[in-house]
Design a protein around this motif. Structure first.
Motif, PDB file in Angstrom:
ATOM      1  N   LEU A 286       0.813  -1.211   0.000  1.00  0.00           N
ATOM      2  CA  LEU A 286       0.000   0.000   0.000  1.00  0.00           C
ATOM      3  C   LEU A 286       0.851   1.268   0.000  1.00  0.00           C
ATOM      4  O   LEU A 286       1.996   1.272   0.448  1.00  0.00           O
ATOM      5  N   ASP A 287       0.267   2.336  -0.491  1.00  0.00           N
ATOM      6  CA  ASP A 287       0.906   3.650  -0.542  1.00  0.00           C
ATOM      7  C   ASP A 287      -0.131   4.682  -0.125  1.00  0.00           C
ATOM      8  O   ASP A 287      -1.340   4.428  -0.176  1.00  0.00           O
ATOM      9  N   ARG A 288       0.350   5.868   0.261  1.00  0.00           N
ATOM     10  CA  ARG A 288      -0.525   6.958   0.699  1.00  0.00           C
ATOM     11  C   ARG A 288      -1.457   6.487   1.811  1.00  0.00           C
ATOM     12  O   ARG A 288      -2.678   6.663   1.754  1.00  0.00           O
ATOM     13  N   VAL A 289      -0.847   5.876   2.828  1.00  0.00           N
ATOM     14  CA  VAL A 289      -1.604   5.294   3.937  1.00  0.00           C
ATOM     15  C   VAL A 289      -0.949   5.684   5.258  1.00  0.00           C
ATOM     16  O   VAL A 289       0.280   5.725   5.372  1.00  0.00           O
ATOM     17  N   ALA A 290      -1.787   5.976   6.249  1.00  0.00           N
ATOM     18  CA  ALA A 290      -1.324   6.235   7.615  1.00  0.00           C
ATOM     19  C   ALA A 290      -2.008   5.253   8.560  1.00  0.00           C
ATOM     20  O   ALA A 290      -3.206   4.988   8.409  1.00  0.00           O
ATOM     21  N   VAL A 291      -1.236   4.702   9.507  1.00  0.00           N
ATOM     22  CA  VAL A 291      -1.777   3.728  10.463  1.00  0.00           C
ATOM     23  C   VAL A 291      -1.357   4.112  11.873  1.00  0.00           C
ATOM     24  O   VAL A 291      -0.172   4.354  12.134  1.00  0.00           O
TER      25      VAL A 291
END
Length: 203
Positions: free
Chosen positions: A83-88
């Motif tokens: 995944l890309d452009r993801v915050a967790v």
């Protein structure tokens, strides 16, 4: 083709009396990621650990857990799902039983991965930003062709000669649309690429 989350998602589990709650969301900028962490962090929790990836940019935070046992496993969960452009964000409430370094890595990484698996994915389509212009008489035809090609008008500026547009469009449509616009404006469009696909894909 890289993918991102279609929408925010969450996952929660208890591991040896500690509660872990993961929250993930799509983001387009570091500012968006940090705002998400600020909004979903729990002040009374023991740890609020997080990671994000936006193109080549990434960062993670252990928030008091031993170095490398929380933020990095969260980032590895993002990368492991492709995944890309993801915050967790993974929030932990300590339950009194220490997990050890290996246990923490498994807990944070596993919780983040389970959260991401629960989400729906979308392909990231590279885009390009372009500036062009046309006369007043050409404007209706040009707008129709832009819409048909999936181009979005980000800005428009009128002057005595006509209108200047700043457009965003799928990178694959750029060459064909440039020819169409050149024909409509009889070569007077002044087509100028402002943001190439490589930069847009990592923005």
């Amino acid at each position: 083709m890289p993918q991102t989350l279609a929408a925010a998602c969450s996952f929660q589990e208890d591991i040896k009396k500690s509660r872990f709650a993961a929250h993930a969301t799509p983001v387009d900028s570091v500012a968006e990621a940090m705002a998400f962490f600020a909004a979903f962090s729990v002040a009374e929790a023991t740890h609020n650990c997080w990671a994000y990836r936006i193109g080549n940019e990434y960062r993670y935070n252990d928030d008091g857990e031993p170095g490398g046992t929380a933020g990095r496993p969260i980032l590895q969960a993002i990368d492991g799902q492709g995944l890309d452009r993801v915050a967790v964000l993974v929030v932990r409430w300590f339950g009194g039983v220490k997990l050890g370094a290996g246990g923490l890595v498994r807990a944070y990484g596993g919780c983040a991965a389970n959260c991401l698996r629960a989400g729906q994915y979308l392909d990231i389509i590279p885009t390009v930003q372009v500036r062009c212009r046309c006369g007043f008489a050409e404007q209706p035809v040009l707008r129709a062709r832009l819409a048909a090609a999936g181009a979005q008008i980000l800005a428009e500026d009128y002057d005595a000669a006509g209108v200047a547009f700043v457009l965003e469009m799928p990178a694959v449509a750029q060459d064909g649309l440039a020819r169409v616009v050149a024909n409509i404006t009889r070569g007077q469009s002044g087509w100028e690429v402002l943001q190439p696909p490589e930069a847009a894909a990592q923005a």
